[in-house]
Design an enzyme around this catalytic site. Sequence first.
Site, PDB file in Angstrom:
ATOM      1  N   ARG A  10       0.788  -1.190  -0.043  1.00  0.00           N
ATOM      2  CA  ARG A  10       0.001   0.059   0.077  1.00  0.00           C
ATOM      3  C   ARG A  10       0.603   1.292  -0.103  1.00  0.00           C
ATOM      4  O   ARG A  10       0.467   2.411   0.589  1.00  0.00           O
ATOM      5  CB  ARG A  10      -1.103   0.129   1.226  1.00  0.00           C
ATOM      6  CG  ARG A  10      -2.025  -1.250   1.101  1.00  0.00           C
ATOM      7  CD  ARG A  10      -2.801  -1.181   0.019  1.00  0.00           C
ATOM      8  NE  ARG A  10      -3.713  -2.530   0.138  1.00  0.00           N
ATOM      9  CZ  ARG A  10      -3.108  -3.697  -0.613  1.00  0.00           C
ATOM     10  NH1 ARG A  10      -2.092  -3.593  -1.370  1.00  0.00           N
ATOM     11  NH2 ARG A  10      -3.736  -4.584  -0.478  1.00  0.00           N
ATOM     12  N   SER A  15     -10.157  -0.227   3.867  1.00  0.00           N
ATOM     13  CA  SER A  15      -9.290  -0.403   5.138  1.00  0.00           C
ATOM     14  C   SER A  15      -8.920   0.918   5.794  1.00  0.00           C
ATOM     15  O   SER A  15      -8.236   1.766   4.990  1.00  0.00           O
ATOM     16  CB  SER A  15      -8.233  -1.352   4.897  1.00  0.00           C
ATOM     17  OG  SER A  15      -8.754  -2.596   4.474  1.00  0.00           O
ATOM     18  N   GLU A  22      -3.763   3.574   6.596  1.00  0.00           N
ATOM     19  CA  GLU A  22      -4.059   3.230   5.159  1.00  0.00           C
ATOM     20  C   GLU A  22      -4.950   4.570   4.210  1.00  0.00           C
ATOM     21  O   GLU A  22      -4.328   5.088   3.346  1.00  0.00           O
ATOM     22  CB  GLU A  22      -4.765   2.157   4.716  1.00  0.00           C
ATOM     23  CG  GLU A  22      -4.679   1.733   3.165  1.00  0.00           C
ATOM     24  CD  GLU A  22      -4.966   0.294   2.964  1.00  0.00           C
ATOM     25  OE1 GLU A  22      -4.654  -0.714   3.603  1.00  0.00           O
ATOM     26  OE2 GLU A  22      -5.651   0.191   1.718  1.00  0.00           O
TER      27      GLU A  22
END
Length: 263
Positions: free
Chosen positions: A146, A188, A258
């Site tokens: 990510r 998320s 995130e």
Amino acid sequence: MQTKIIDFSTYSSLKIGAPIEVNLIQTPQDSKLALSQHMQVIGKANNLLVSPKATNLALLDKTFSYITDCGEYIEIGGAYPSGRIFSYFKSHNLGGLEFLQALPGSLGGLVKMNAGMKQYEIKSILHSINVNGEWHDVSTFPMNYRDSGITGIILAARFYKKIGFDTALHTQCNALRKHHPKEPSCGSCFKNPKGDYAGRLLESAELKGYRINDIAFSEQHANFLVNKGKASFEDAISLIELAKKRVFEQSGIQLECEVQILH
Ligand SMILES: Cc1cc2nc3c(=O)[nH]c(=O)nc-3n(C[C@H](O)[C@H](O)[C@H](O)COP(=O)(O)OP(=O)(O)OC[C@H]3O[C@@H](n4cnc5c(N)ncnc54)[C@H](O)[C@@H]3O)c2cc1C
């Protein structure tokens, strides 16, 4: 640069924010100017929590919304949406991006976040990236979980043509989506720390379903920050901070967001 007003309470997937004037990047020169003026570039805001006070934002114009077969590779513009990338790859029997169907975003946001599911990530078939008008081999960037490590503005990317769309993998990815919350969310909220899951840590800190006014961690999936109605930016920040504190006190693990927060 031209500007346009974006209302983040409708534009962002989390449905939080306010109308804000955003600069439109129409040429590579504009992107260089945006970079020199420290503008924060947004894509389709599926991974963003935007303050009503945010300023100095920029967005790629439709000039950067294209997909072209260049023979050896497929070139995709930074503003091109993930659903259309998925459809193109499927209809041309190309593999590598089967996870994209239910992963909302633009090419720029997908590459910046090295988006993916499980072990499947955007970087796997990435050949090169156009950052502020210059092409760079993908190996120039760290491209981790990510995080691509790219600091400039992604105008386009080129992907290897891997013949063979994997239907079984596509079905598997879609099945993972079935239990995802239906409310507005940003996917998320936290990255999974090494060797653990943010969802498990939040659940053991009794935060699954925990709510501050209209913002909550979903009852179905603890790591999904969901908007139950008219959630505010401040409430979302309070819940994120509370979760970081509680998880750290309980497990010693520092959760990393995130979701990208634009103050
Ligand atoms: C329901 C739901 C499910 C999701 N599931 C997943 C999942 O399974 N896996 C996953 O990885 N993500 C998931 N996400 C998060 C999101 O889909 C991805 O992060 C996606 O890549 C965001 O793309 P975007 O265009 O919306 O980027 P934005 O949210 O607008 O921006 C995200 C980041 O990318 C940067 N950025 C955007 N465009 C550019 C550009 N042109 N150049 C440089 N930087 C840029 C922004 O500055 C920001 O830091 C999910 C989100 C939702 C709402």
